[in-house]
Each structure stands twice: as structure tokens, then as C-alpha cells.
Write an enzyme that holds these catalytic residues in place. Sequence first.
Site, PDB file in Angstrom:
ATOM      1  N   HIS A 257     -40.382  89.915 -44.689  1.00 29.32           N
ATOM      2  CA  HIS A 257     -41.675  90.174 -44.042  1.00 29.32           C
ATOM      3  C   HIS A 257     -42.679  90.743 -45.043  1.00 29.32           C
ATOM      4  O   HIS A 257     -42.631  91.918 -45.387  1.00 29.32           O
ATOM      5  CB  HIS A 257     -41.455  91.174 -42.891  1.00 29.32           C
TER       6      HIS A 257
ATOM      7  N   LEU B  35     -49.111  88.119 -47.859  1.00 31.75           N
ATOM      8  CA  LEU B  35     -49.651  87.783 -49.184  1.00 31.75           C
ATOM      9  C   LEU B  35     -51.134  87.405 -49.100  1.00 31.75           C
ATOM     10  O   LEU B  35     -51.766  87.160 -50.127  1.00 31.75           O
ATOM     11  CB  LEU B  35     -48.819  86.682 -49.842  1.00 31.75           C
TER      12      LEU B  35
ATOM     13  N   ASN C  21     -50.442  85.233 -40.965  1.00 37.10           N
ATOM     14  CA  ASN C  21     -51.712  85.733 -40.409  1.00 37.10           C
ATOM     15  C   ASN C  21     -52.806  85.743 -41.467  1.00 37.10           C
ATOM     16  O   ASN C  21     -53.385  86.756 -41.798  1.00 37.10           O
ATOM     17  CB  ASN C  21     -51.539  87.120 -39.777  1.00 37.10           C
TER      18      ASN C  21
ATOM     19  N   HIS D  55     -42.775  90.436 -33.634  1.00 34.11           N
ATOM     20  CA  HIS D  55     -43.271  91.802 -33.814  1.00 34.11           C
ATOM     21  C   HIS D  55     -43.358  92.364 -32.399  1.00 34.11           C
ATOM     22  O   HIS D  55     -44.276  92.005 -31.663  1.00 34.11           O
ATOM     23  CB  HIS D  55     -44.637  91.710 -34.515  1.00 34.11           C
TER      24      HIS D  55
ATOM     25  N   HIS E  34     -39.507  94.826 -38.072  1.00 33.83           N
ATOM     26  CA  HIS E  34     -39.953  96.214 -38.235  1.00 33.83           C
ATOM     27  C   HIS E  34     -39.760  97.097 -36.995  1.00 33.83           C
ATOM     28  O   HIS E  34     -40.683  97.732 -36.532  1.00 33.83           O
ATOM     29  CB  HIS E  34     -41.378  96.317 -38.803  1.00 33.83           C
TER      30      HIS E  34
ATOM     31  N   ASP F 132     -42.709  94.619 -44.773  1.00 35.58           N
ATOM     32  CA  ASP F 132     -43.996  94.514 -44.081  1.00 35.58           C
ATOM     33  C   ASP F 132     -45.135  94.879 -45.037  1.00 35.58           C
ATOM     34  O   ASP F 132     -46.100  95.543 -44.655  1.00 35.58           O
ATOM     35  CB  ASP F 132     -44.044  95.377 -42.819  1.00 35.58           C
TER      36      ASP F 132
ATOM     37  N   HIS G 156     -54.318  95.857 -48.550  1.00 35.04           N
ATOM     38  CA  HIS G 156     -55.708  95.768 -48.086  1.00 35.04           C
ATOM     39  C   HIS G 156     -56.640  96.180 -49.207  1.00 35.04           C
ATOM     40  O   HIS G 156     -56.355  97.129 -49.946  1.00 35.04           O
ATOM     41  CB  HIS G 156     -55.953  96.711 -46.901  1.00 35.04           C
TER      42      HIS G 156
END
Lengths: 320, 406
Positions: free
Chosen positions: B23, B26, B57, B142, B195, B284, B288
Site C-alpha cells: 500500500h 505514488l 487514487n 480501506h 491499514h 500507506d 504530500h
Amino acid sequence: MNPQWSRRHVLDTDDWSRAEIETVLDQSRAMVEVLSRPIRRAPALRGRTVILFFAEASTRTRVSFELAAKALSADVTNITATGSSLEKGESLYDTARTLEALGGDVLVMRHASSGAPYFVARRTSAAVINAGDGTHAHPSQGLLDAFTLREALGDLEGKRIAIVGDILHSRVARSDIHTLVPLGARITLSGPPTLVPAAWRCGQPPSGVTYEPDVDRALDGADAAIVLRLQRERQQAGLLPSLREYSRVWGIDVGRMGRMRAGAPVMHPGPMNEGVEIDAAVAHGSRSLIEKQVTNGVAVRMALLYLLAAGSAALLEDRA
Amino acid sequence: MSFDRRPFEARGLLVVPGFIDLHAHLREPGFEESETIATGARAALRGGFTTVCAMPNTEPAIDAPGLVAQVVARAASAAGARVLPIAAITRGRRGAELCDLVELAAAGAVAFSDDGAPVSDAGLFRHALEYSRIAGALIVEHPQDLSLSAKGVMHEGSVSAELGLAGMPAAAEEAAVARDLALVKLAGARLHLTHLSTAGSVELVRRAKAEGVAVTCDVTPHHLSLTDEWVAGSRTFAWERAERNRAMPYDANTKVNPPLRSRADVRALWAGIADGTVDAIATDHAPHASIRKEVEFDQAAFGISGLETALPLVLGGVRAGWASWDAVLAALTTGPARVLGVPPPKDDWIVIDADAEWTLDGEALISKGKNTPLLGAKLTGRVVEVAVDGDLKLNEGHAAEAVGAR
């Protein structure tokens, strides 16, 4: 300089010692004296700049800080912004940088996001006073409530204060807890279970605090009550069936006032919804300290500004 | 070229198979200011991950075979870890229509997930589980009931109450896990829950596995080491003695979904690793750009940049005696391979200096995402060499050939 005072900012009172709280309350008493003079002005902050940055609508607190700063002869600049920083188009990061460049000595800020004053305090050299951040803290309100209660009740050691209403969203309740408990008071919270943090209802309340859903029992024998504003949005958010039911179950009227210790006072941080959380007869009755809170608010905010910004300047020239 | 482990072992270093991350985000295409496949694949190597699964996503979401092929092509030229694409379950991750799962799998998708936007329509999720069987690919969920987590920005508990931040209760995850387990049984399918962060979730999976339900799960290094006290400013790891430290509250780098939970939850996740309930440790990794974190806490993006700090975090729990190194190593290697249904790559090796002490400097991170609450933290345990398919990729911790290519 006061030996009990070494704070650079006033962001929250949750880590303050009793001595620090008492330093502010003692200083506030001196400010009440200044405000009682024919010329309500002391020179202590002459040449200092106080910036009032209110990113969330507020009249009462902003005016209170403005009067406090002017009573200490500071230069006062207002930066008001409606809506969030995102709606406004400028980020809080840029605002903090701009405020830093403007070079104020004290930045008094209100913001809709919990923790925003910490964000700004990390990015500015000014002393930051939190004038209300989201649902987190409102330290000057907690201090003025403590000051007002001490005037009415004397020593708060062992006194029991009921705080009634929307605790979950109340920065006033949090700051009252963190100011009154170190002074020896015990707090009973009362309000709808949907408006009290689950952890505080289910076994993990802050030190000195208990939760009693039945407001009548919360008020029984209490030494004072602090009534919180009920925002109408809470009903729309599904947290309450109706304002009418809220008023019947948790509203403070004359009958409920009778449950407290004889003569026990009632307070409200304002603005009030009369007829919802508090009855008009109580709000304007002889046991209401609500106007006193407003007057004391100026003195307490003067004390905070003075402690943060005056350096070695004396409060009054004739004492220097 | 074949990797020679002997010189490293002679120096007392650990040589183990390359880690597999189920998980990671990228960010490419669409959010290249936060990460690219190239920087993410190299950050993975830095953390000891020789295989990394990329979540869909992105913008656009990876919901068509051509997009899967693009990710595969970008990864091939990345000179980093092996990147395995995960495709969306529903078109645009909107939770309304199923993607062409068979075609996506044929294009190279190893699993399907609407991660971050869990399929809230239980009927549609049932169909996704049923249909995934013929696609031969795994659904990765999730688990989060969005109506319960609502506007929450951290774990709901006494810390959120004090900070005046809206909470995400443990029940928001556990209610979704319970629903998903019921649907797996109904669909006769397989499901991987990603997660997991609460004691209750681990217990639900433990019981389901005992009943023979085909479910697997992973936990993250940050949920194994940090608690909700970090949002209030604490910087003590879960295995250290708790102390009230509010030096830096409201740091948006502590904002992550699912949120950092309580100490009791952390211990329960470790118990799940120790007894095999937890199949894998997955990062995970959620990089950012600083502009999405340098804002008010409630406005900040969720996520922690995690690929490069996984090893020291999990070693902390091993040192505390909360699980054996063998169990942790399995959760980083054979466990995730089994979840994916593939054999572990034969010639992927990493060399670990378990006692190396280092201080995390954001600028030294290979990931573009510097968003970790561990900035400035002293960490113990470091990956010093990585070999993929027998080729050495790191040299004493420096990805020499990667530095210029950011």
C-alpha cells in the site's frame, strides 16, 4: 517583570500553573483600578503595536481587546476577514508571513480552526494571544470567568461550578475547565449526550470534572452556573431533536436557579439566545453576572497584554 | 549479476529478502508535485522495499487498462523498486459502477481498491467481491464508515476532546470491518483489509480467520509506533514511557487516515503480528507537497510519508518485545507475497544495520513528501544496501544514481 510570568504567548491555559493564573488575576485587579479612574488610560504600552486579527466573526471579544489595548496606550490595528482563509483566497501561512512583516508586538487572533494560533505562533516573532480557536480554547474568557467568580464567591477552593450546554463545541467550556480547576473548583458538566465529548461522558473526563446529564441534579447545591450558547446549527446537524425540547430539558429558568446554593450566580459568555438556553428573567435577574463578565473582560485582557508586551515598563508613570 | 551476501554478513549486518509494500501512494499521474513513480520507487528502495503496490487514487484514477499500462511503463524506467499497480474498483472511484476488472487485471493490475473512498454501497461492494473472483485479483478495502467518521480529523478520544478537534471513532473502522466480513462470507470471495488501526478491528479479523473466512489484513508502521498523543504534541513512541509533552501540538504531519490511535490499539496491532492475525506491514506511504500540510490542522491533507522510516519504527516494537523479528520480517516479505498470491522475488535482498542511529532530516528523504511527524527524530535501524534481481541499487545508504533524477 513578574517572577511568576515567563510566557511568550497565551495560546491555551491547559499547561498553566495555579501561580500563573493567579498572576493574571492579580494583574487584572490592578487594571480594574485603572478603568475606575476618571481618565481610563495607562501609558504602559505606549509605542507598542497590537494587531487584532479576527478571521471569524466576533464583535464582543474584538472590541474588548481593542478597548484593553487602547486603555494601555498601544497602537491598535484591525485585520478582519470574513469566512475561512481558503474562501478569502489567502492561506493562513501567507497571512502569518504578512503579519510578521507588518511587525506588531502582540497579535490577538481568532480563527475557526482549532490550533490555528499555534500555527501562527510558530511562524511569527510577535506574542500571540488566542482569542478563540475553533472548538479548542478561549483563554481570556476562562480567565475573566475565573476573575468574575472570585469576585462573587471569594476563594474557589472546593466550590462546585455547573457548566451547562453544548460542551462538545465550546472553547469557553474547555478554557473554563483549565482555569477554574487549578484554582480548586470542581466542575459538573451538563448537557445533551450528543453535545458532550464521548470520552468525557464515558470514564475519561479531565481532572476535577464530572458529567451529569440531568441538569437539575447538576445544579443541586452548585455554587455557580455557567450557561453556554446553543448554536441553532446543532439541531440541523441532527444532534438535537428541537430547540424547544432543549429549552425544556436543559434551559436555565428561575425554577432551576432555585436548586443552586442560595444566591448562587449565573454567567454566560454571550451572545445569548434568550428563551433557548437561558430565560430572560435569569439573564437579567439579580443573580446574573453577565454584564460584570463583559466589564471584567477588558481588565483581564489588559492584564494579558501588559504581561506579554510591557517588558519592564511600569503600568502607571506615577509609580515608575 | 548475482548478489553476494557474504561480505555484509561478515560485518555483522543482517541480510534479508527485500520488503514488499502492499500500500503506497505514488501520486502519478496528477499529483506530481507530491510524488512521482520515479521518486516513489526510489524512496521505496531507500526504505528496503524492493516491491511496492501503487494505489489508484491519482488524477485520473487508474480505472482503465491504458492507465494501468502507463503506470507499468513509467515504473519500468524508474530505476527503483518494482511497482505493481492497483486499479480502482469503481469508475473514477465514485462508488457507483464497477470497472472492467478482468481487463484491468490482464493489463497488469494486481489488486483493486477505491482506497480512501471506500465503497459505501454494500450491495455494490458485494458484487465487486463476487466479480473479483473471475478476474483473479484481490479486492483491497480501506474499511471506514464515512457517516461515522464524518468530519473527523483525528482519533476520537480524550485527546481529541481536549484539542477540540472532530474525532473519527474506532467504531467507524470496526463497523466497516464487520460489514466487509459479512459480505466476504456472503460472496464466497477473498478480501484484504488494509491499514487496520484499532484493537476491535484486529479482534474481528482474528475471529473471522478462526471461522475460516478468506480475509487478510495489514497494519502500518506509524500505527505500530505513534499514538493520538502525537497530535497533541507528544513525541514519545508507544513503547516509551508516556509523558505529557505538548511542545508542538496540531502538527499537520500527524494527520493521517485512519488516525493515530491509543496505546491500547497499538499494543493490539502488535499482538496481531505476533499471533499471525496480521498478514502484512504496509506503509500507506502518502506523500504530500508542503502546501497541502502547511495549513490549519482541519484543512490539511491526510497522510504520512512512510516508505523511508518503516524499518526503524517496526524495530522499536521488536526491541520492546512486542513481537519477534521473525514475525515482523514475515509481515514485510512472505506475508504480503502470500496476500498477493505470488512467490517472493528470488533475488531481491536488503542489508540492514539494525543498530545504526540516525536523525531524520526532511531534506535527506528521497520522497518528495517531507510530511512525517518524525522530522528531527532519532531513529535506530537503517537499510544500507538493496539488491533488486541481484543488482545492487543502494550503496551504504546512498542512492547515488537517484539523486540527480528527482
